[in-house]
Design an enzyme around this catalytic site. Structure first.
Site, PDB file in Angstrom:
ATOM      1  CB  THR B  31       0.742 -32.186 -11.034  1.00  0.00           C
ATOM      2  OG1 THR B  31       1.676 -33.176 -11.466  1.00  0.00           O
ATOM      3  CG2 THR B  31       0.393 -31.241 -12.168  1.00  0.00           C
ATOM      4  CD  GLU B  64       2.073 -34.983  -1.294  1.00  0.00           C
ATOM      5  OE1 GLU B  64       1.831 -36.123  -0.827  1.00  0.00           O
ATOM      6  OE2 GLU B  64       2.023 -34.721  -2.508  1.00  0.00           O
ATOM      7  NE  ARG B 114      -4.066 -32.295  -8.475  1.00  0.00           N
ATOM      8  CZ  ARG B 114      -3.319 -33.383  -8.612  1.00  0.00           C
ATOM      9  NH1 ARG B 114      -2.007 -33.280  -8.654  1.00  0.00           N
ATOM     10  NH2 ARG B 114      -3.873 -34.568  -8.706  1.00  0.00           N
ATOM     11  CG  ASN B1010       1.195 -39.268 -14.033  1.00  0.00           C
ATOM     12  OD1 ASN B1010       0.952 -39.339 -15.232  1.00  0.00           O
ATOM     13  ND2 ASN B1010       0.425 -38.625 -13.180  1.00  0.00           N
TER      14      ASN B1010
END
Lengths: 331, 1192
Positions: B31, B64, B114, B1010
């Site tokens: 996210t 990642e 973020r 999630n």
């Protein structure tokens, strides 16, 4: 040479046994095997209008579950290109069956609303089905609805579909009308080409341990054939629509009885589901053998030979026989 | 040229360009960047080609770091490749970023910027992640809006191909990534005109190939590394010019013009703000307004932050500049200033030294920080910064947007200052997650943006709960372009889609005078006024609001929509707002319904049409009386008896007023008190369970499955019933250990979510009415007051004596106080019952390392904390480190505890002369395998501390600090399948192999729950998930067998809904095992596409179909000469299809691609059969002692 050929709904059939609408006829492979085993025609699984509606609404609800609820997970599933929530796949299955089979392909439609009956019937016709079987399946749970209303709804459906359809039309009936004979006559007058006797209602059971209602699929039993034989025998010769029997047909003798009662064809599903596709071939062979042994040349020859019309109004099929049986009258 | 106009968000805008211009996309979801990867995967699954007519390959990696490795490899092999990421994900890419840059590799990484987790995790936006990559050698290019996200993505790709410098293209997470706006699409023709294939050929020619072999990636020594590092200098020197050219080329093709530094404002400005990111839009809006007042000020927006071109920067500033405020959206603690500030300072110093500046005097430069974690950044704040600059001695190193009352860095601002254009209509919608409010608004803003001449903007806020989420939709539209990158606080239209919000939030505080207020109300226009809290009535009167009501739920029910009110409320909005003629609006809504829902089937379209048609007939304007006469007010966010910290810090957050909390009220290090969820009392259940003692068999099955610990049982002395409230229910207890005692089941009425799992799991049916059980759901509102009183009384009853309980029995487990309660998890969550069970058994001595994911969010997302304490003040100590390292984090805890316990034992021995042999021996020899044993050890430790307090030696003081480690501790690593199967697998594996006593609980939902249902290696074959849009091809990883292969790990696969007894055994055995243990817990989840009310049934089916065989592998059994492999479930009896097709993840593939679904089902059936055969063999194997089994 024993002639097992018959006609049904104006279609020429190589044999009088038709696998009725069941999960077996869902797959093209099975249909080909059924044809090879000698099926006279095939009835495809029913197109259920409610199923489309239910599937659509369920899918919508499922895809909406949990959406736009949390900043990290705004949607749960990828949006797929299509969900086949309409009749497309059913129509495609008709086309595939038609392309692969040389015997007639009868589609089956189980609907709920007048408009969609007609719409789907036309789509089925356009898809190339040789005939359509309307499956009228309704449990009138509304205690306020009188019988004549149930009957007239049924007739309205048949008339509506008949007026729009050019291919032959059969109607699969419930045995629970208060006046089945009259109902059959009315449907006949509404220009149905055939009557299929009878629909089987899947009745729930009670699980005593779990105190739950259980609704599972039950195979038909050979005993169920008698009701069908009775009404076929009663109707034969009194209406112009072809008669078909479905429910309780297991043995070659059952098929023979169907023919003698007046049916053009005998349909079976439970027996094939239980014993496999080859059962059909064995039945035809046993039929031929029996006919040979009993000097019958063709099924046409025996058709209706045991009907009420053939054996006389007071013999066998009416209340007087019931009275005799209960009173111990040996006749 | 007519270009398509789209209403899309920043993620989609960037993903469009990235997809068009790449052929390999390697990603890992995080996210707020996940939608970029998901869209790419969807387009790829739909076989959409890129600019060159080939379909990009999209691959999901295990982390990642993996995505960056795959990206690096794809680039080295000559592909056009990209990735999307954010935050910690970007940080995991850094090592490869250094490599890619060092090798001068053309690529663009697109980042939805973020916050990097520090004292707390945050999913929201700032530049802390991007700034952490400054040293990698990547060029950093910033976009400020969805349009720019598309445009600069193209410019970045063009530039990287020409410059060979890799680019990081970033935009603000959520504010830009999730803001929907009108975007003019860059067409394929335009892309072709911009991208020169010659440079692609050059990129490919530099690729590794055995057909023209070379090596890259050597190791170098001190002799040449340095020189070689400088060899790339010219590329970086050339890069700004190449980007400048790319921007010019882009402008020529599209007409949209960008520069390395874009200046807006007065040509003779004296005060200038320098910044980058979405906040610059709000600053631009402010500058325009202030310029109208004749002020000499301006804004310099930084596009290309790296390589930083001093020449372009100086050239972009007005020569009249006297003062500069540099705004950073990141914090670099300990630095002289934040990164952009330092660069500006250096740039001006260097240019001044070089004599290259046009300014008459060196400008005064101050730096400030704003907008961390998406903190609002408004024109009022921009004005405050300009006002500060106007001062003689402006404050340096300031903060803006918060009340920083510790070091007093914050600038004051006037929140009433506004630059909102009066012609722009501003609408706020308050809804509940999944009630359709957000989807309706997304739809509305699309209609407005695409079907009218209006500019439009949609932005959506969600609170952090997963059940009863509050959503706020912010919609702006009007004739002028919209640059308002901040939430609406002066609305012309406010809709409240949930009536119960009225008593919770004062949302009309954001209404302008004369605004319209639409309320979804079960009460009609005549009745509703008396149902409104005083504040709401007063706002309606004072602000002269036009007030409308509709009973949306009634219309929805009548139309067959269930509880989805989206199209109904949308129709009302259009009817009242007048943005379109009503008939036209309805036509457009219906068009959009057909477009959105058409493929779900005609019935869905028809149902929505009916809802639209019925809506207007039920919409009524309310004539407000002349005065506010309500007898009640908006409810306090927490009760008065809550502790001060809860009152002062948490209560405003609960009331959606967290922005007002000052720095001084916040913990300095992210430490929060346990057990605060008990104060929140959210009242989100429409129905709550009601107990029927006459039917109840006191089995505890309701309590063990409750996801929120809201239904509990107690056995207590019957005499205590004397003070019970009149409605409090009890029954004689059926425990022989507690003769004469009473028993009660009680629900926490204000904390229950009404999920109904307790009722589903209740085995006791009413013999007179089989539809009823021993607990039945009943409407909450009429029961609330009575049950609040009952709950308070229930809590006051003492807990049962643990020493008398049989912990391996479900009914006794019910009597253990949960130390995990009232979390923010979904209603009906399949994970939390396991977490609760852990807390009941071991909570008083548990220390938990929690992987990031659902469990860390419902376990630790503010405002309140569900981890609780028992009456003695003991309870789980919990922390979240990262997504990937929960096992190692827990191992670290284990090591610390063991080491300190060692040291404590050593100190005990050293201090024996002072403490006495008896105390020391009893402490050292303590038997702690039972609860009673641990209780006695606690008493001994208390006695020890008392004794130590009187000793004055240093060793005594040292021992006091670590004496608690002499009491056994239970160490747990907790997380989901994304952690255990993918990103954290390496660590988990290592910890399991370590032999250390760490327990790992894997809450296996088989997707990344999630982050929105991405595929993990736990995802089963045939299931649809993000990145497995056509159903996953491969089988699920058998994590249990991998761990079993060590032979020294306790392993259990459990499913509470299928066998609660086996679940309990597994927990007790795992914790008792003096070595590593792994529990894999089947967790039903809404992301499986399952109505959670059926979650427990589905667990049963998972087991009876053989999909989820229950097993335990206990190395202890080897010592007893027994087979350690125990197969706890029976052979499969249920066809697999009857299990899987209850879930959308399977059924949607069956609907979409039936042939493929059938094929995958057949393979999955084979998976089940082969695994069962293997397990059966293992369970039947003769025992062979394992030489590595733990020592006796």
């Amino acid at each position: 040479m024993i002639d097992l050929k018959t006609t049904y709904l104006g279609l020429a059939l190589p044999s009088p046994i038709i696998p009725s609408s069941s999960p077996l006829s869902e797959k093209l492979d099975n249909l080909l095997r059924l044809e090879e085993a000698g099926a006279g025609a095939v009835v495809l699984p029913s197109l259920f209008e409610e199923q489309f509606t239910k599937d659509s609404l369920e899918l919508d609800q499922q895809l909406s579950l949990g959406t736009d609820r949390f900043a990290e997970a705004l949607n749960v599933f990828p949006d797929l290109e299509q969900y086949n929530r309409g009749s497309e796949r059913y129509l495609e299955s008709i086309q595939k069956a038609k392309a692969a089979l040389s015997i007639p392909v009868i589609a089956s439609l189980n609907g709920k609303t007048l408009g969609s009956w007609v719409r789907y019937a036309k789509e089925i016709e356009q898809a190339g089905a040789d005939a359509l079987e309307l499956n009228i399946y309704d449990i009138p749970v509304d205690l306020q609805e009188p019988g004549h209303s149930v009957e007239s709804k049924c007739l309205d459906l048949v008339k509506a579909v008949r007026s729009e359809l050019h291919i032959p039309l059969a109607v699969k009936l419930s045995p629970y009308f208060s006046a089945i004979g009259n109902m059959a006559l009315e449907i006949d007058q509404a220009k149905a080409d055939g009557l299929v006797l009878f629909n089987r209602f899947y009745q729930p059971d009670i699980d005593l341990e779990e105190l739950e209602v259980v609704t599972n699929l039950q195979y038909s039993t050979p005993e169920e054939l008698r009701l069908r034989l009775q009404w076929t025998a009663l109707l034969y010769g009194q209406i112009s629509a072809d008669l078909a029997i479905t429910g309780g047909v297991y043995a070659h003798s059952d098929v023979l009885k169907c023919m003698m009662a007046g049916a053009k064809v005998a349909m079976m599903a439970s027996a094939l589901l239980k014993h496999g596709v080859n059962h059909l071939k064995k039945l035809l062979e046993a039929m031929a053998h029996w006919m040979e042994e009993h000097d019958y040349e063709s099924v046409e020859q025996m058709r209706g030979s045991m009907s009420r019309k053939a054996i006389g109004a007071s013999e066998g099929y009416e209340r007087v026989q019931y009275v005799r049986l209960l009173s111990g009258d040996p006749r | 040229m007519v270009r398509p106009i789209l209403m899309i968000d920043g993620n989609e805008a960037a993903a469009y360009a990235a997809y068009q211009l790449n052929e390999v996309i390697a990603i890992y979801p995080i996210t707020p960047s996940s939608p970029m990867g998901e869209l790419s995967d969807q387009w790829s699954a739909q076989r959409k080609p890129n600019l060159w007519g080939t379909i990009p390959q999209v691959v999901e990696l295990q982390s990642e770091a993996g995505a960056a490795g795959a990206l690096h490899g794809a680039l080295q092999a000559g592909a056009l490749a990209t990735t999307f990421t954010a935050s910690q994900g970007l940080l995991l890419m850094i090592p490869n970023m250094f490599k890619m840059a060092g090798e001068l590799t053309s690529t663009v990484i697109h980042v939805a910027a973020r916050t990097v987790a520090t004292h707390a995790l945050s999913i929201y936006g700032d530049h802390s992640d991007v700034m952490a990559t400054r040293t990698t050698g990547f060029a950093l290019l910033s976009s400020n809006s969805p349009q720019e996200a598309m445009d600069l993505a193209v410019i970045a790709q063009d530039s990287t191909l020409r410059s060979r410098v890799p680019f990081l293209h970033f935009f603000d997470g959520f504010r830009t990534s999730h803001e929907e706006a009108r975007v003019e699409q860059v067409t394929a023709e335009e892309l072709r005109a911009i991208i020169d294939d010659r440079f692609i050929d050059e990129h490919r020619s530099r690729a590794l190939s055995p057909d023209h072999p070379f090596i890259r990636g050597t190791a170098q020594n001190p002799d040449v590394f340095f020189q070689a590092r400088e060899a790339c200098n010219t590329f970086y020197l050339d890069c700004p010019g190449i980007v400048r050219d790319a921007m010019e080329r882009f402008a020529q093709v599209t007409g949209r013009s960008y520069h390395l530094f874009d200046y807006v404002g007065a040509p003779d400005a004296e005060r200038v703000i320098v910044m980058m990111g979405s906040g610059a839009q709000a600053a631009e809006e402010t500058v325009h307004q202030l310029l109208a007042g004749g002020e000499k000020l301006g804004l310099l927006m930084v596009r290309l932050f790296r390589p930083f071109s001093v020449r372009d920067f100086i050239a972009a500033l007005p020569a009249t500049t006297r003062k500069i405020a540099v705004l950073d959206r990141t914090k670099e603690p300990g630095s002289i200033g934040d990164p952009l500030y330092l660069d500006v300072l250096s740039a001006i110093a260097e240019a001044t030294e070089d004599g290259q500046v046009p300014f008459p005097a060196r400008p005064r430069i101050i730096g400030g920080r704003y907008g961390l974690s998406s903190k609002e950044f408004t024109p009022a704040m921009v004005k405050a910064v300009f006002d500060e600059l106007a001062k003689e001695q402006p404050k340096n190193h300031f903060t803006i947007g918060i009340q920083e009352d510790v070091t007093h860095s914050s600038l004051p601002y006037d929140p009433s200052f506004s630059t909102e254009d009066p012609r722009t209509l501003r609408c706020l919608f308050y809804g509940l997650g999944s009630d359709g409010t957000v989807s309706a608004n997304k739809n509305s803003i699309k209609i407005i943006g695409l079907e009218t001449e209006n500019y439009a903007q949609g932005f959506y806020f969600y609170d952090s709960k997963k059940a009863g989420t509050v959503t706020v939709s912010h919609l702006r539209f009007g004739p002028k372009p919209i640059h308002s990158t901040y939430q609406i606080n002066r609305a012309n239209f406010i809709a409240c889609h949930q009536f119960f919000f009225l008593e919770q939030f004062d949302f009309l505080r954001n209404a302008e005078e004369g605004a319209t207020f639409l309320l979804n109300s079960p009460f009609g226009p005549e009745e509703v006024w008396d149902r409104l809290p005083r504040q709401v009535q007063r706002s309606i009167l004072d602000k002269k609001l036009k007030f409308y009501v509709i009973d949306g739920y009634r219309v929805a029910k009548d139309s067959g929509m269930g509880n989805r009110i989206n199209t109904i409320m949308q129709t009302c909005f259009f009817a009242i707002s007048g943005v379109l003629p009503v008939d036209l609006a309805i036509e457009k809504i219906k068009e959009s319904i057909r477009k959105t829902y058409g493929k779900r089937g005609e019935a869905v379209v028809k149902m929505n049409f009916e809802a639209v048609d019925h809506a207007l007939a039920h919409l009524h304007q309310v004539t407000a009386p002349s005065e506010a006469n309500s007898s009640f007010a908006i409810r306090r966010p927490v009760p008065l008896e809550a502790p001060a910290f809860v009152q002062n810090t948490l209560a405003p957050i609960i009331a959606l007023a967290g922005d007002s909390v000052p720095t001084s009220a916040m913990p300095v290090d992210g430490t929060f008190p346990s057990a605060t969820s008990q104060w929140e009392r959210r009242n989100i259940a429409l129905e709550i369970p009601v107990w029927d003692p006459a039917i109840c068999i006191q089995c505890g099955k309701c309590s063990i499955v409750c996801p929120h610990s809201t239904i509990r049982g107690k056995v207590y002395d019957s005499a205590l019933l004397e003070g019970a409230p009149a409605a409090f229910q009890s029954a004689p207890a059926r425990w022989k250990e507690f003769p004469g005692a009473s028993f009660s089941i009680q629900v926490a009425p204000e904390d229950c979510t009404g999920c109904g799992l307790c009722v589903q799991n209740c085995p006791a049916k009413n013999k007179k009415e089989a539809g009823l059980r021993a607990i039945n759901l009943r409407p909450q509102p009429p029961l609330r007051a009575q049950e609040v009183e009952n709950w308070a009384f229930f809590l006051s009853l003492p807990e049962a004596d643990r020493s008398k309980l049989k912990l391996n029995q479900v009914r006794d487990v019910m009597l253990l106080r949960p130390l995990f309660e009232f979390s923010g998890a979904c209603a009906g969550c399949g994970e939390t019952p396991y977490v609760k069970l852990l807390s009941q058994f071991f909570g008083d001595r548990a220390i938990i390392g929690n992987a990031t994911g659902c469990s860390s969010i419902y376990g630790g997302n503010l405002p309140t904390t569900p981890w609780a304490k028992n009456a003695e003040g003991h309870g789980p100590a919990w922390s979240n480190s990262l997504f990937e390292d929960a096992a190692e984090f827990a191992l670290g805890m284990r090591l610390a505890i063991d080491k300190q316990a060692d040291f404590a034992r050593d100190l005990l021995l050293r201090l024996t002369p002072f403490l006495g042999e008896q105390l020391v021996d009893s402490l050292l020899q303590a038997e702690q395998s039972s609860q009673e044993g641990m209780r006695l050890q606690r008493e001994r430790v208390a006695a020890l501390k008392l004794a130590l307090a009187s000793l004055e030696c240093a060793e005594a003081q040292q021992l006091i600090a670590i004496a608690d480690t002499l009491v056994k501790k239970s160490v747990w690593a907790l997380g989901g399948d994304g952690w255990a199967y993918d990103i954290g697998y390496g660590g988990l594996d290592h910890v399991l192999a370590s032999g250390r006593n760490v327990n790992a609980l894997v809450l296996d939902t088989e997707v990344y729950s999630n982050t929105g249902g991405q595929m993990s290696k736990s995802t089963p074959r045939g299931a649809v998930a993000r990145f497995a849009a056509n159903g996953k091809d491969t089988r699920k990883k058998d994590l249990a067998m991998m761990a079993i292969s060590y032979g020294t790990v306790y392993v259990a696969r459990i499913a509470l809904g299928a066998d609660d007894g086996q679940t309990i055994k597994a927990f007790l055995e795992a914790e008792a095992f003096e070595g590593p243990s792994l529990i894999i817990a089947y967790s039903h989840c809404i992301n499986q596409g399952l109505d959670l009310i059926h979650g427990l049934d589905q667990q049963k089916k998972a087991v009876s179909s053989g999909y989820w065989p229950l097993l335990r592998y206990n190395p202890e059994l080897l010592k007893l000469g027994r087979n350690p492999f125990l197969l706890d479930s029976k052979p499969p009896t249920l066809p697999l299809a009857e299990y899987i097709y209850n879930e959308t993840r399977y059924s949607m593939l069956k609907a979409s691609e039936p042939e493929r679904a059938e094929k995958l089902l057949a393979l999955a059936e084979e998976d089940v059969a082969s695994r069962w055969a293997l397990y059966q063999n293992l369970a039947a194997m003769p025992v062979r002692p394992n030489p590595e089994s733990p020592p006796e």
